[in-house]
Design a protein around this motif. Structure first.
Motif, short mmCIF file in Angstrom:
data_model
loop_
_atom_site.label_atom_id
_atom_site.label_comp_id
_atom_site.label_asym_id
_atom_site.label_seq_id
_atom_site.Cartn_x
_atom_site.Cartn_y
_atom_site.Cartn_z
N LEU A 160 58.76 56.03 44.36
CA LEU A 160 60.00 56.21 45.14
C LEU A 160 60.34 55.41 46.34
O LEU A 160 61.44 55.41 46.61
N LEU A 161 59.22 54.60 46.84
CA LEU A 161 59.83 53.68 47.75
C LEU A 161 60.79 52.79 47.47
O LEU A 161 61.51 52.56 48.68
N TYR A 162 60.65 52.32 46.33
CA TYR A 162 61.73 51.14 46.16
C TYR A 162 62.76 51.58 44.97
O TYR A 162 63.28 50.88 44.26
N ALA A 163 62.88 52.99 44.75
CA ALA A 163 63.76 53.54 44.05
C ALA A 163 65.18 53.07 44.11
O ALA A 163 65.97 52.89 43.27
N LYS A 164 65.61 52.95 45.47
CA LYS A 164 66.80 52.54 45.80
C LYS A 164 67.30 51.11 45.31
O LYS A 164 68.49 50.64 44.94
N GLU A 165 66.23 50.35 45.27
CA GLU A 165 66.24 48.80 45.05
C GLU A 165 66.11 48.47 43.62
O GLU A 165 66.59 47.36 43.16
N ILE A 166 65.70 49.26 42.79
CA ILE A 166 65.42 48.86 41.51
C ILE A 166 66.70 48.67 40.65
O ILE A 166 66.53 47.54 40.00
N PRO A 167 67.81 49.40 40.85
CA PRO A 167 68.92 49.02 39.90
C PRO A 167 69.38 47.59 40.28
O PRO A 167 69.75 46.90 39.44
N GLU A 168 69.44 47.17 41.60
CA GLU A 168 69.89 45.71 41.86
C GLU A 168 68.90 44.86 41.27
O GLU A 168 69.31 43.79 40.75
N TYR A 169 67.46 45.08 41.50
CA TYR A 169 66.39 44.24 40.78
C TYR A 169 66.69 43.89 39.32
O TYR A 169 66.62 42.96 38.60
N ARG A 170 67.10 45.32 38.70
CA ARG A 170 67.31 45.16 37.22
C ARG A 170 68.45 43.96 36.88
O ARG A 170 68.46 43.45 35.93
N LYS A 171 69.45 44.10 37.74
CA LYS A 171 70.70 43.33 37.45
C LYS A 171 70.05 41.89 37.57
O LYS A 171 70.48 40.98 36.74
N ILE A 172 69.16 41.56 38.51
CA ILE A 172 68.94 40.19 38.66
C ILE A 172 67.82 39.66 37.33
O ILE A 172 67.90 38.69 37.00
N VAL A 173 67.12 40.48 37.07
CA VAL A 173 66.40 40.45 35.73
C VAL A 173 67.21 40.00 34.55
O VAL A 173 66.95 39.22 33.75
N GLN A 174 68.21 41.02 34.20
CA GLN A 174 69.21 40.65 33.01
C GLN A 174 69.86 39.53 33.47
O GLN A 174 70.01 38.76 32.23
N ARG A 175 70.31 39.02 34.50
CA ARG A 175 70.98 37.65 34.61
C ARG A 175 70.00 36.61 34.46
O ARG A 175 70.55 35.54 33.77
N TYR A 176 68.92 37.06 34.84
CA TYR A 176 67.76 35.79 34.59
C TYR A 176 67.52 35.48 32.97
O TYR A 176 67.59 34.43 32.46
N TYR A 177 67.59 36.69 32.12
CA TYR A 177 67.26 36.54 30.89
C TYR A 177 68.65 35.86 30.24
O TYR A 177 68.46 35.06 29.43
N LYS A 178 69.85 36.45 30.89
CA LYS A 178 71.18 35.93 30.20
C LYS A 178 71.20 34.34 30.68
O LYS A 178 71.65 33.50 29.61
N GLN A 179 70.56 33.71 31.55
CA GLN A 179 70.67 32.46 32.19
C GLN A 179 69.99 31.64 31.10
O GLN A 179 69.97 30.38 30.69
N ILE A 180 68.73 32.32 30.92
CA ILE A 180 67.90 31.58 30.22
C ILE A 180 68.45 31.45 28.48
O ILE A 180 68.53 30.34 28.02
N HIS A 181 69.00 32.54 28.07
CA HIS A 181 69.66 32.44 27.02
C HIS A 181 70.75 31.63 26.67
O HIS A 181 70.99 30.65 25.67
N ASP A 182 71.72 31.25 27.71
CA ASP A 182 72.57 30.15 28.12
C ASP A 182 72.32 28.64 28.13
O ASP A 182 73.08 28.00 27.85
N MET A 183 70.89 28.66 28.23
CA MET A 183 70.51 27.28 28.56
C MET A 183 70.60 26.46 27.16
O MET A 183 70.62 27.06 26.13
N THR A 184 70.64 25.15 27.29
CA THR A 184 70.90 24.21 25.96
C THR A 184 69.31 24.48 25.35
O THR A 184 68.16 24.36 25.94
N PRO A 185 69.54 24.78 24.07
CA PRO A 185 68.27 25.00 23.19
C PRO A 185 67.29 23.79 23.27
O PRO A 185 67.89 22.48 23.26
N LEU A 186 66.07 23.85 23.02
CA LEU A 186 65.24 22.64 23.20
C LEU A 186 64.66 22.56 21.53
O LEU A 186 64.51 23.51 21.06
#
Length: 1935
Positions: free
Chosen positions: A1832-1858
């Motif tokens: 419960l303590l961080y329930a309010k922040e979890i949605p925002e953190y999830r956006k950061i995680v998804q953005r991180y995965y997308k940035q990794i996906h958009d990087m030039t392949p190795l």
């Protein structure tokens, strides 16, 4: 097309090549100009010499253009579009769309009705291939790449209309049989070349014909589609060269056919078998001469390339010129194309060998007698640089002679080395030349061949020419002959147009450059306007441009105009302007227009006689022109006789002028002098005035000259003290009258007396030195005279100024004495000039060419101390010091000494050991003269040498310090007979430099670097030299750093950086700065902006990582420049600057403070650096601001609150092309969510409620800086809403009454109980509110201090890599774990710490007895080679995992041991891991793929964990380490802010509910002054709480003292004693338990600071103890039945004696204290956010290559197995990185840092780790009041953190392949970085133990594997066992 496709190899010729003598010498260019001369010629180049008059932009790439000179029309063909433009201004008149269409290169054209196609047709762009004008038939021939190269005949004058429909449509037209050869005209591929030429009809013949050259695109060529089809519609139907019928008025059945006569085809086709070796690329087709004189023959020429044969390195491309004869008049025989076809090579080479050969033809332009051609030298693989290119010129006469000689050599006198028959052509006659007996070739046969002669022919030896001009990247050429110059226009691949002027010897005399369209190649065909050759048409890849060939008006004078050496420009004499010849009236007549060929010496010029006129002169009437002037006019001017003329003196003053008669060369004119009353006034202090006079002809001043009017009588006024001398030395004829004391121009005006004739004859004073005199003193002076006999006896006066006149007495004829002169001054010293004047005539002076002066001094002024006073003696001032400075009497003696020097300040206060510092000493009595202190300034024992030019008597000494032997500090001593010392000390220090950042920067300079070091502020002069020569500017320095701006570098190389103090040697440090290639700006987008600016302009380019600051400015119309933002190494965003008007303007960028220079032009050698900087590469089009309105254009919009609001906004049409994200719509301060954006309409909606006190909100739309309020929103109520509100309120009121009644029925006791509870809650709520408000500010301050301490200390206590690996790999799942953490007891060192030792077996020696070592080493080596065999290792792992007793612990251990053993070959390790993962994925995919990698139950899963740990270590250390460590410190500090129960561990501040102290225990802070000789510090002030036990206090003291020391080196609390000094005589040893401890409820309470009553600021001493007090053990392990600290156990049944109040507080709502969790969370929130952002962010300089590589691997595996569910991929990625690596690190900071992780911190980290896990999850959290608090303590922040995680995965996906190579290189670098960290022999031995245990199972698996059997891996394994079996256990037991 931007560039024609390359053609094929030369048509084959069997005869070998040899070189017969040519008929005449080939045309050769002259030798090039010397470099210096060339630079001088090019220095005057200006882009202004060319002028872009009109542009037409094309939205699609352009292909071809054609000019209709008679109609003044330009036809432009682009991809899918045809345009008809007006020739004058390129405005659009008509257009037509011709694509895209559904087409296939494997299908016949759909116009062929009988053809079907089984291949799919796709939407295909139509590239134009031929655009030719047929004026005779009124047609425009248009051929494209679609439909196999289909052609249309469009109407001349209306390109949008088709003039002739072919094939003809249905009735009424007669049906026409159509063949593919009639449709397949042009090349059908975008990159294949095609040229076309409309041939005029022969006299008496039918219509026009079309000559076509097209690159073969059929089967076997590079253009043929890559499929299995063998259909080829090209070979039979599209020959390489063909002449087709174009008679649109005749029989349409023959349109586009090859038939010349019914018998033959008019084509040249290469045989099928030879096409692979012979590939032709066509450049241009043209007629020459275009307009032949009557009876002359005109030929059609084809310029083409023949590419080198594929695979033949020795083969080279050839440039060819082919000629075809046209039929002569009506009686001429029509010939087949091949009969007259003959080709020869064109060779452009510099004569320097094969390397200087330009082999590929790019562009040609036929002039009258010469063919100009641009060639390039192919570069091989693309390099990004423009290919070297050259311009050559060939004579058509040489071509004609070569052709005649070749036919003679083929048929009359065969010479196989001269000419050959092209046997690769289908229509050829025979294989070789043969002599025709008894034949005499006619001239026509020599020129055009005949049917009975062999044909076609190829001349084997090329015509050669040397380059006229070289430059890289040339793409087009056009030539004009102007005057005696040849003007060549050259287009470039970068979009520039170069104009060079060649003289008669073909030498470059000038060149000009203009940028047409940067980055867009100029098309290889350029044409002059047929109606006006002053204009040139050219085409770039997206523009049609009309260029004025000369901008002569830029030259203001004749010298500039003619000196520019521009063939087009000349000086129009009577119009006084620079023009082209056609713009000058009467320019065809001589002398009206001066061309550049005549040179600047022919510019009009004039001489005036007389050149000097006396203002008082009366002109005698005998002069031919009374009161007039004679004008000699030279230069190129027509005869002025009979023209209306005048002499113009300016200010509208003119006089009559005339020319007596016609003249040639020089002309004589007469002009009336300016009237005397209109003479201009003489300037002050000047005896003459210069007047400019112009000759005015027909209202224009055509030539001008100056003359002078002088006045001799003004000389005496201008120079009264040298009147005679100045008069006789004047440049005018002046005479001096000594009697009248006047200067005259007529000597007859002087009275009869001997007058001086030269300056030495003038009466004058002779200079002699005069001693200084005191103020008020009386003194006489002797003045010597020369030539003064005339004045002897005259009464004279000595003048020292207007008021200072004294008597002069003659001594003799050459001397005068000034008697009793008394002068006064209030200044320290004043100089009075001495002159002699006639008495009573103050204006008459004897000349004083060298003035005499006398100095008068005043001792009482300007000498505030003794030294200054007595020091004046050197100046001749007789002063003395006596209570002040006074005049010394004649009998008084000079006092000997002054008081001791008084030094008030010295600066600077420090300097380098090498000396040289300019030390400034200020004070009093610092010597009377320099010699007093010349050797008397010392710093300690080091001398300081005073500088003579910087010495100020008594007040200031500037001296240069000498070198010192060592670092020291001492006072400054000045000895001037007495000694004085400074109060401040001067220090000699040793400056050091450590590093500089950034270490790289562009060679353009401007990089701001910072040099780090120590003692860098010392000394008086600092220099930072780059490359030991160039100074770094804008220096700013502190004690530890120097910041400066790097200068420009010449080459991209590393250069040394020298920090030089006092111009001595460099401070040691070996600093290097790398000059890199400058950043390159390649494009800006968009290129349009509203006039208000603010639009985001994206700037693309390279090497932006070196850009520190960048700004954008717009020329001419731009407002303030804007600052830009660097996004990454290739992108910059800039807000566009505002503009003053709507226009197109060039854009400038300033990178690192330097104007961005376009290196492209400099690389092309077309511009110098200064010109490149002036020229702007990019332009920005400013358009009017967009205009918006509401849908109905209303200004007021009503809206009821609570209802949804959607706005429809209309936008006026504009050309800005704005995107949806560029609009911002606001209602008041609320953003309106834009949903739909089109060209004209914007829809937006507001989801939140709107409310305002005023009830009105403005609706504003913003684009960039432009704001427009389009309407006002009026908020109104609703009657229905009011009624509903009343009803709801009534119901609520009723329910409230019922609830109140029920509540009142409760007992009074319960009411009081709840009232007390509510009071408690209110009190707690208020307290928590206050705590949260204060907590964050306090913690921020504390953490800021902590950060500062970290920066000042040794930094974050990171563990070494090897300890990180062993702790991460072996936490609790191998027997090695216990060994890695058990440290032996060690004695404490002097600081109380014990150094940690490496006891992990993998970090130490391989401990085995020497007797066993040989066999063991051999066995381990063989086993290592087996493990490095991929097949063995995979079988080995699978075999072990199949054993049931091979537990999870064993699997983890094996994986970690394998990682250690293969650490040096991470690329091999990665390959093994991937293969094992593929097996794991296959197993998981058949079950539930989402469960893969969820746990660590297999070897490969642990291998993945270890692999991630290795690859992410640098990220962990460099990016995540600091925020993670700060979070840990913040948690610990927050916990320590409140009370902590020492026994239970529960605290007031925590994140974990289980560790929450649910009591309100007030704790007060105590600041204690503690002394402790440990950890490098002596005493500190330590903050503790009065509720702390003594052990807790000790721990806080140790933390304060040892915060900069790793925890493993701290003393323990039980190792130290704490002593309190209550007074000077009393002290107490403080312990947790002693005799003073109190009992409560049968338990002993631990002692606290409050128990001992220790006051604020108490003095304590902590010291190490030799005898540990271990009687109690650890406090938290004490028996709670016997001891307690803050709270008693919560079991109330065992505590009946507690008061009712205490038990009641325990019992009532203990959950009320849960809100303390929120307080702790709030204060830690920033640090947690920083940590999560660091984990989930990507650094541009160090992207996570391993993560990208592994995520791509997962996506590839999912795609192979058809797994498209994004959730599954998300889970795989989450399980492999965040949950596998980061959660492990978050829970175990001791893996990373050398710190103490307490149980309480571990509990808090568990909550944080749970929040991170929830953030990475994709399932929705179902939370309620019963959910655990850690969720419960961080329930309010979890949605925002999830956006950061998804953005991180997308940035990794958009990087030039190795690629695999890049990843392997990265892994190899990781292996090298940490090589030799571990003992792999120990790891191999441990792995072997598993191999021994499961020997039989491994053998079975190896025998079952075919690959293992084939490579005999089982036998090799048996050898390992044989070597190891008898040794390992025995040896290890011995060890």
């Amino acid at each position: 097309m931007a560039r024609r496709a390359a053609g094929g190899a030369p048509l084959s010729a069997r005869a070998a090549a040899a070189s017969p003598p040519p008929p005449r010498p080939p045309f050769r260019a002259p030798p090039p100009c010397p470099p210096l001369l060339l630079l001088m010629l090019l220095g005057a180049a200006r882009a202004g010499a060319l002028e872009i008059q009109r542009r037409f932009p094309s939205p699609t790439p352009t292909n071809n253009f054609a000019l209709d000179g008679a109609a003044g029309t330009v036809y432009l063909a682009a991809v899918n579009r045809l345009y008809q433009l007006s020739g004058a201004n390129l405005s659009l008149e008509a257009e037509a769309a011709v694509g895209p269409v559904a087409d296939s290169p494997l299908c016949h054209a759909p116009q062929l009705p009988q053809a079907s196609c089984e291949h799919p047709r796709r939407l295909t762009d139509n590239y134009n291939k031929i655009l030719q004008l047929d004026p005779g038939q009124g047609l425009v021939v248009v051929c494209g790449s679609i439909y196999q190269g289909f052609c249309q005949l469009r109407r001349r004058g209306n390109i949008s209309a088709v003039a002739v429909h072919f094939p003809p449509a249905a009735p009424p037209a007669e049906p026409v049989t159509v063949f593919p050869s009639m449709l397949n005209v042009a090349a059908n591929h975008p990159n294949a070349s095609t040229v076309g030429l409309v041939l005029p009809p022969a006299a008496g013949a039918g219509g026009s014909r079309l000559l076509v050259g097209a690159t073969y695109t059929g089967y076997g060529s590079a253009f043929f589609p890559r499929n299995r089809s063998l259909e080829d519609h090209r070979f039979e139907n599209t020959p390489e060269i063909a002449i087709r019928s174009l008679d649109a008025r005749g029989d349409l059945a023959k349109l586009f056919t090859f038939d010349l006569n019914p018998s033959d085809d008019n084509i040249l086709k290469i045989k099928q078998g030879a096409k692979e070796q012979h590939k032709l690329g066509f450049v241009r087709a043209f007629l020459h001469p275009a307009d032949p004189p009557p009876g002359a023959q005109s030929y059609a020429y084809l310029a083409l390339n023949s590419e080198a044969r594929a695979g033949d390195k020795e083969s080279q491309a050839r440039s060819l010129l082919a000629r075809i004869c046209l039929p002569r008049g009506a009686g001429g025989d029509a010939k087949k194309l091949t009969e007259s076809y003959i080709q020869l090579g064109l060779q452009c080479a510099g004569g320097a060998g094969r390397g200087d050969l330009y082999s590929r033809l790019v562009s040609v332009f036929p002039a009258r007698e010469l063919l100009f051609a641009v060639f390039e030298r192919p570069q091989g693989p693309p390099t990004g640089r423009a290919a070297p290119a050259a311009l050559c010129a060939f004579r058509f006469a040489d071509v004609q002679a070569a052709i005649r000689a070749a036919r003679t050599a083929c048929f009359v006198e065969p010479a196989p080395d001269v000419v050959a028959v092209l046997d690769s052509v289908v229509q050829g006659t025979g294989p070789a030349c043969e002599r025709k007996r008894n034949i005499q070739l006619q001239p026509e046969q020599l020129d055009c061949g005949a049917a009975h002669l062999q044909h076609p022919l190829s001349i084997l030896q090329p015509i050669k020419a040397t380059p006229v001009f070289r430059a890289p990247g040339l793409s087009a050429v056009a030539v004009a002959r102007v005057s005696n110059y040849t003007v060549v226009f050259l287009g470039t691949v970068s979009g520039r147009l170069l104009k060079i002027n060649l003289n008669e010897n073909m030498q470059v005399v000038s060149r000009r450059l203009v940028t047409v369209a940067y980055g867009e190649p100029v098309h290889h065909v350029m044409q002059f306007d047929p109606a006006d050759p002053r204009y040139l048409y050219l085409m770039t890849s997206h523009q049609m441009v009309r260029v004025k060939v000369a901008a002569c008006a830029m030259h203001a004078t004749c010298g500039d105009c003619v000196g520019a050496a521009d063939a087009y420009c000349g000086w129009c004499a009577l119009e006084t302007r620079c023009t082209v010849q056609q713009d000058c009236a009467n320019s065809s007549r001589p002398r009206f227009w001066t061309s550049a060929n005549e040179g600047p010496s022919r510019c009009p010029a004039m001489t005036v006689l007389p050149a000097e006129i006396d203002v008082r002169q009366e002109y005698p009437l005998s002069v031919p022109c009374p009161q007039g002037m004679i004008l000699q006019i030279s230069g190129s001017l027509p005869s002025l006789s009979g023209m209306e003329m005048a002499c113009d003196y300016g200010n509208n003053i003119r006089t009559m002028a005339r020319v007596p008669g016609p003249a040639f060369g020089h002309q004589i004119a007469y002009c009336n002098l300016l009237p005397r009353d209109q003479f201009p006034p003489f300037p002050p202090h000047q005896d003459h005035v210069a007047i400019e006079m112009s000759v005015r002809v027909n209202g224009r001043n055509i030539v001008r000259a100056n003359f002078t009017i002088y006045d001799c009588s003004r000389i005496g006024q201008v120079s009264p003290h040298t009147a005679c001398t100045s008069c006789l030395s004047a440049p005018w004829p002046c005479f001096w009258c000594i009697q009248q004391h006047a200067c005259v121009s007529n000597q007859s005006r002087c009275e009869a007396s001997p007058n001086p004739m030269s300056p030495p004859d003038c009466p004058q004073t002779l200079p002699s030195p005069l001693a200084p005199m005191p103020t008020g003193g009386s003194q006489s002076f002797l003045v010597r005279l020369a030539s003064a006999a005339f004045f002897q006896g005259e009464a004279l006066e000595c003048s020292f100024g207007p008021e200072e006149i004294f008597e002069a007495v003659w001594v003799n004829e050459s001397a005068i004495r000034c008697n009793q002169v008394v002068l006064h001054t209030t200044q320290r010293s004043q100089v009075f000039p001495l002159s002699l004047q006639l008495k009573g005539q103050p204006a008459r002076f004897l000349d004083s060419p060298d003035p005499m002066t006398v100095e008068v001094y005043n001792c009482a002024t300007g000498s505030p101390d003794c030294s200054q006073c007595l020091g004046r003696e050197d100046l001749g001032h007789l002063c003395m010091w006596s209570d002040g400075c006074r005049l010394r009497g004649p009998l008084q003696t000079l006092p000997g000494t002054c008081p001791a020097p008084e030094i008030r300040t010295i600066e600077p206060l420090s300097g380098p050991l090498d000396g040289g510092t300019l030390l400034t000493i200020r004070g009093r009595n610092l010597g009377r003269r320099l010699s007093d202190v010349a050797h008397g300034v010392w710093i300690g024992s080091v001398t300081c040498e005073p500088l003579a030019d910087r010495y100020t008597v008594s007040e200031e000494i500037v001296c240069a310090t000498g070198p010192a032997p060592e670092v020291f500090s001492d006072v400054v001593t000045v000895n001037a007979s007495k000694e004085g010392t400074s109060r401040e000390r001067f220090s000699y220090v040793l400056p050091l430099v450590h590093s500089l950042e950034p270490a790289v920067g562009p060679k353009a300079g401007g990089t701001r670097i910072t040099i780090h070091g120590s003692d860098l502020h010392v000394g008086s002069e600092l220099q930072v030299l780059v490359n030991n020569t160039e100074a770094c500017t804008d220096l700013v320095r502190t004690d530890t750093s120097i910041a400066c701006t790097v200068p420009e570098g010449s080459l991209p190389v590393p250069v040394p950086v020298c920090v030089r103090l006092e111009r001595r040697g460099c401070v040691s440090g070996n600093l290097t700065f790398w000059y890199m290639q400058n950043p390159i700006i390649t494009a800006i987008s968009p290129r349009r902006s509203p006039v208000s600016g603010g639009r985001t302009i994206t700037v693309a380019g390279e090497r932006f990582h070196m850009v520190q600051n960048v700004s954008m400015a717009v020329h001419h119309i731009g407002r303030e420049p804007t600052l830009c933002k660097v996004l990454n190494s290739t992108l910059i965003t800039c807000p566009s600057p505002g503009a003053l008007s709507n226009a197109s303007a060039p854009v400038d960028f300033f990178i690192n403070g330097r104007a961005y220079a376009d290196e492209g032009a400099m690389a092309e050698e077309l511009l110098g650096p200064e010109e490149a900087q002036r020229g702007s590469r990019f332009r920005l089009d400013y358009l009017p601001n967009p205009q918006f309105s509401t849908a109905k254009r209303e200004k007021w919009i009503k809206h009821h609150p609570g209802e949804p609001l959607t706005l429809v906004i209309h936008k006026e049409q504009d050309s800005l092309g704005l995107e949806s994200y560029e609009y911002q719509v606001k209602i008041g301060q609320v953003a309106c969510d834009i949903q739909i954006v089109s060209d004209r309409v914007i829809h937006c909606s507001v989801n939140e409620s709107l409310g305002t006190a005023e009830g009105q909100l403005p609706i504003t739309i913003q684009v960039g800086n432009f704001n427009q309020t389009i309407a006002t929103l009026q908020l109104g109520g609703s009657e229905t809403a009011i009624i509903v509100s009343i009803v709801i309120c009534s119901v609520l009121l009723l329910l409230s009454v019922v609830a109140l009644f029920v509540f009142c029925t409760k007992s009074r006791r319960a009411e009081r109980y709840w009232q007390k509870t509510l009071l408690q809650m209110e009190e707690m709520e208020s307290q928590i509110r206050e705590e949260i408000r204060k907590g964050f500010a306090e913690l921020q301050t504390d953490m800021t201090d902590l950060t500062k301490e970290l920066n000042r200390s040794q930094g974050i206590p990171f563990l070494e890599y090897k300890h990180f690996v062993t702790r991460t790999f072996f936490p609790k799942c191998s027997s090695l774990y216990e060994e890695s953490y058990v440290l032996p007891s060690q004695p404490l060192n002097s600081q109380g710490s014990s150094p940690a030792q490496e006891t992990h077996p993998l970090l130490g020696e391989w401990k085995i007895p020497e007797s066993c070592r040989p066999n063991m080493e051999e066995g381990i080596s063989l086993f290592s080679s087996l493990l490095n065999n991929k097949h063995f290792l995979i079988v080995f792992v699978h075999a072990l995992e199949q054993q049931k007793d091979f537990a999870v612990r064993d699997r983890c251990s094996l994986a970690s041991l394998l990682t250690i053993a293969l650490h040096g070959k991470l690329e091999y390790y990665t390959g093994i891991m991937k293969e094992l993962l593929v097996d794991l994925i296959d197993a998981s995919a058949t079950k539930n793929p989402k469960l893969m990698l969820r746990r660590t139950e297999s070897v490969v899963e642990k291998m993945l964990t270890n692999w991630m740990s290795i690859c992410m270590y640098s990220c962990l250390r460099e990016t995540v380490g600091e925020p993670f460590f700060l979070l840990l410190c913040a948690i610990k500090q927050q916990i320590n802010k409140g009370s902590i129960d020492a026994i239970t561990g529960k605290a007031r501040y925590t994140l974990n509910e289980e560790w929450l102290l649910r009591e309100n225990i007030e704790a007060k802070p105590r600041n204690l002054n503690v002394s402790f000789q440990g950890c490098g510090m002596d005493s500190l002030s330590v903050r503790a709480m009065d509720t702390d036990t003594l052990t807790q206090v000790k721990e806080k003291i140790l933390e304060a003292f040892c915060k900069n020391v790793p925890y493993s080196q701290w003393p323990r609390a039980e190792d130290v004693d704490l002593e309190w000094f209550a007074s000077s005589t009393q002290s107490y040893i403080l312990r947790d338990l002693d005799d003073t401890s109190v009992m409560e409820d049968g338990r002993k309470k631990l002692n606290t600071l409050a128990h001992y009553k220790i006051p604020e600021g108490a003095s304590l001493a902590m010291s190490l103890t030799d005898k540990k007090d271990n009687t109690l053990g650890r406090v938290k392990d004490l028996d709670t039945e016997k001891y307690f600290h803050l709270v008693l156990p919560t079991d109330e049944l065992a505590e009946p004696k507690k008061s009712h109040r205490q038990s009641h507080r325990k019992k009532v709502l203990p959950e009320i204290y849960l809100t303390r969790l929120l307080s702790t969370k709030g204060t830690l929130q920033k640090f947690l956010d920083d940590l999560f952002k660091a984990i989930l962010s990507i650094r541009e300089d160090k992207p996570p290559l391993a993560v990208k590589y592994f995520f791509d691997f997962l996506e590839e595996q999912a795609e192979k197995r058809g797994i498209s569910d994004p959730d599954t991929l998300h889970i795989w990625k989450t399980n492999s990185l965040p949950l596998r690596f980061w959660v492990n690190i978050l829970k175990n900071p001791q893996f990373v840092f050398d710190i103490d992780k307490t149980d309480h911190i571990d509990a808090c980290l568990s909550v944080i780790a749970q929040a991170f896990i929830d953030a990475c999850s994709i399932s929705d959290l179902q939370l309620g009041k019963d959910s655990p608090t850690n969720k419960l303590l961080y329930a309010k922040e979890i949605p925002e953190y999830r956006k950061i995680v998804q953005r991180y995965y997308k940035q990794i996906h958009d990087m030039t392949p190795l690629s695999e190579q890049e990843m392997n290189a990265h892994l190899a670098e990781e292996s090298r970085t940490y090589q030799n960290e571990f003992n792999t022999n120990v790891a191999m031995t441990e792995i072997y133990k598993y191999a021994k245990r499961y020997r039989s199972q491994i053998m079975t698996a190896l025998e079952a594997n075919p690959t293992a059997r084939r490579t005999q891996l089982q036998h090799k394994f048996e050898q390992v066992v044989a070597l190891m079996e008898d040794n390992i256990y025995e040896c290890y037991s011995e060890a």
